[in-house]
Design an enzyme around this catalytic site. Structure first.
Site, PDB file in Angstrom:
ATOM      1  NE  ARG A   1      -4.132   1.823   0.699  1.00 23.96           N
ATOM      2  CZ  ARG A   1      -4.957   2.371  -0.171  1.00 23.96           C
ATOM      3  NH1 ARG A   1      -4.720   2.246  -1.464  1.00 23.96           N
ATOM      4  NH2 ARG A   1      -6.031   3.024   0.231  1.00 23.96           N
TER       5      ARG A   1
ATOM      6  CB  THR B   1      -9.248  -0.992  -7.783  1.00 21.10           C
ATOM      7  OG1 THR B   1      -9.268   0.174  -6.974  1.00 21.10           O
ATOM      8  CG2 THR B   1      -8.340  -2.024  -7.157  1.00 21.10           C
TER       9      THR B   1
END
Length: 546
Positions: free
Chosen positions: A65, A340
């Site tokens: 992340r 995404t």
């Protein structure tokens, strides 16, 4: 088998498997290729989560992340500030994450895995209908107007130098991206974080008023984390841990649903929908209250326990919707006033990979690193920008996900592996922002509770409730949209049945409406030793296997 949104990327992954690579090798090659062939979400300028289940070993999560730069502050953004800007970019994690996965599990050489993407960027590829539509949408968008560098890299020009629409079959070449990927292939991931590419990113930040410095890139680390683990109807369910909220929320919802007899009511019944929505409502409330980067905040262990789920289930009225505001408790509510991509892979030895990564919104910040040819994320928008301000429209200002230097912003990414007797059964996940977790829930429930085959489980209309706004959205399934789906669902793809469901939910007190496409769940189901891959038809894609 490889299943993802881009046919060329699936083919690249399949080629790696045929050459003796394992599922992680294929994942690395597929991910780099998606940065070329699916520019709206495939990325080297973003981040994500990779769930890996090696044969005979417990699964692990490679967490890559993005992080807040060192210069970031808790109140650095105005509430109405755009996140299509250099200031919205978090320190990218994808290249480090793929390298860490390869270091721990890969078999083939790093360069061999990156070079297919180099060739596709260099020589070009034929865009499909979905990619053409995506490129046209971003290039024609006037809010915000696409930056000059994005137009230069992605626009199709006629012989007079004017922009014209992309069409299916047109050839897209990306020479600067090819050069960047070649550097990564030849010199390894360090060049992205400490070498030439890092210098290009830092220069781009300085040019546009961003806050990422060379030191932020040099300090970035991907991490190996233990997945969130739960059980449902005899299956083991594994999802990503914080800073993703996906694993905790998915397990919490499944634990609640396990207390009910869903099968006797039927998958498309109002009673089943009611119970699923109430489970979503409670998990998303806890998401707002407690979840953030586990390296910065303490997350209650009870959220994934069966005992806690039983307590929550007991508070669900059998016949009425629960007002979301009644669950707020210590969260003070203000007065009233998707992009995404996911892929799934399994190899001949049974190693499974479920990977979700993102630039956040479609084409991320819209910032292309000058001279390097790749897009940067706008993931700083996933932090809570207004400390202490949570409202009924879905803005969250709780403490757990406030900005801090080096902190990872909360994610909804939910790459999921469902296993039985230590072997993978279902590999799934989806894009879709906050809807991601509920898309994964729908797929898992369809397969593990209602024993649907994979096309039916994927094609069936999905639903979403995110605590606030206090409304439920049911994916449209009228006669026209039903034609787009190829599964065996009958009730699920019947407009009249859906209208009855909406009426029944409204009678229970829900604000219920239909929505357009929810998610894009490219999945693999393994039963009786047979791999069944299915590319979700909502956008595009290919299931490629041998």
């Amino acid at each position: 088998m490889v299943v993802c949104v881009s046919a060329p990327a699936s083919d690249v992954g399949l080629g790696v498997l045929k050459r003796g690579g394992n599922a992680v090798d294929a994942a690395v090659a597929t991910a780099f290729t998606l940065a070329v062939t699916w520019p709206e979400a495939g990325n080297i300028g973003g981040g994500g989560f990779m769930l890996v289940m090696p044969p005979g070993k417990p699964p692990e999560c490679i967490e890559y992340r993005e992080t807040a730069p060192a210069a970031a502050t808790e109140r650095m953004y105005q509430p109405d500030e755009t996140n299509f800007s250099h200031r919205a970019v978090g320190t990218p994690g994808t290249v480090r994450g793929l390298a860490l996965a390869h270091q721990r599990h890969g078999k083939l050489a790093w360069k061999e895995l990156v070079m297919p993407a180099v060739r596709l960027a260099e020589e070009g590829f034929a865009v499909d209908a979905a990619t053409a539509e995506s490129l046209n949408d971003v290039l024609q968008d006037n809010e915000p107007t696409p930056p000059d560098e994005l137009r230069r890299v992605y626009a199709k020009l006629d012989k007079n130098g004017k922009i014209e629409p992309w069409r299916t079959g047109d050839h897209l070449k990306q020479p600067e991206l090819a050069a960047t990927l070649r550097l990564i292939a030849d010199k390894g991931p360090d060049t992205f974080y400490r070498g030439k590419i890092a210098e290009q990113i830092a220069a781009e930040m300085k040019r546009g008023g961003g806050v990422i410095a060379l030191e932020d890139l040099a300090r970035y680390e991907a991490k190996v984390r233990e997945p969130i683990h739960g059980t449902f109807r005899g299956y083991d369910v594994f999802g990503p841990p914080p800073p993703s909220s996906g694993g905790i929320c998915l397990v919490e919802m499944l634990n609640i649903l396990e207390t009910f007899d869903l099968r006797s009511s039927g998958r498309q019944s109002p009673r089943t929908a009611h119970r699923m929505i109430e489970a979503m409502r409670r998990a998303y409330r806890d998401r707002a209250a407690y979840l953030g980067d586990g390296d910065f905040v303490k997350i209650p262990a009870q959220l994934t326990t069966k005992e806690y789920a039983q307590k929550l289930a007991a508070g669900i009225d059998a016949d009425r919707a629960t007002p979301s505001a009644s669950l707020a408790a210590e969260i003070e509510l203000a007065p009233e006033s998707d992009h995404t991509t996911h892929f799934s892979i399994v190899d001949s030895e049974g190693m499974a990979v479920s990977n979700t990564f993102t630039l956040e919104q479609s084409y991320g910040s819209r910032v292309v690193v000058r001279g390097a040819g790749f897009l940067l994320n706008n993931e700083m928008g996933d932090f809570n920008w207004r400390p202490g301000y949570t409202d009924r429209q879905g803005n969250i200002g709780t403490k757990a996900n406030l900005i801090a230097p080096g902190k990872r912003m909360l994610s909804s990414q939910t790459p999921t592996i469902v296993a039985r007797d230590g072997k993978p059964v279902l590999i799934t996940g989806s894009p879709g922002g906050r809807t991601i977790i509920n898309t994964a829930l729908c797929v898992v429930v369809n397969v593990c509770e209602f024993d649907m085959d994979l096309p039916a489980a994927i094609d069936a209309p999905r639903m979403h409730h995110g605590w606030f706004p206090d409304r439920v959205q049911i994916e449209a399934a009228d006669e026209e949209s039903a034609d787009e789906f190829s599964g065996d669902a009958t009730e699920a793809a019947d407009g009249a049945s859906q209208r009855k469901l909406l009426d029944a939910l409204r009678a229970m007190g829900y604000k219920a409406s239909t929505s357009e496409r929810q998610g894009d769940a490219h999945s693999i189901l393994i039963r009786d030793g047979v791999f069944r891959g299915y590319a979700d038809p909502r956008i595009a894609g290919r299931a490629a296997g041998y």
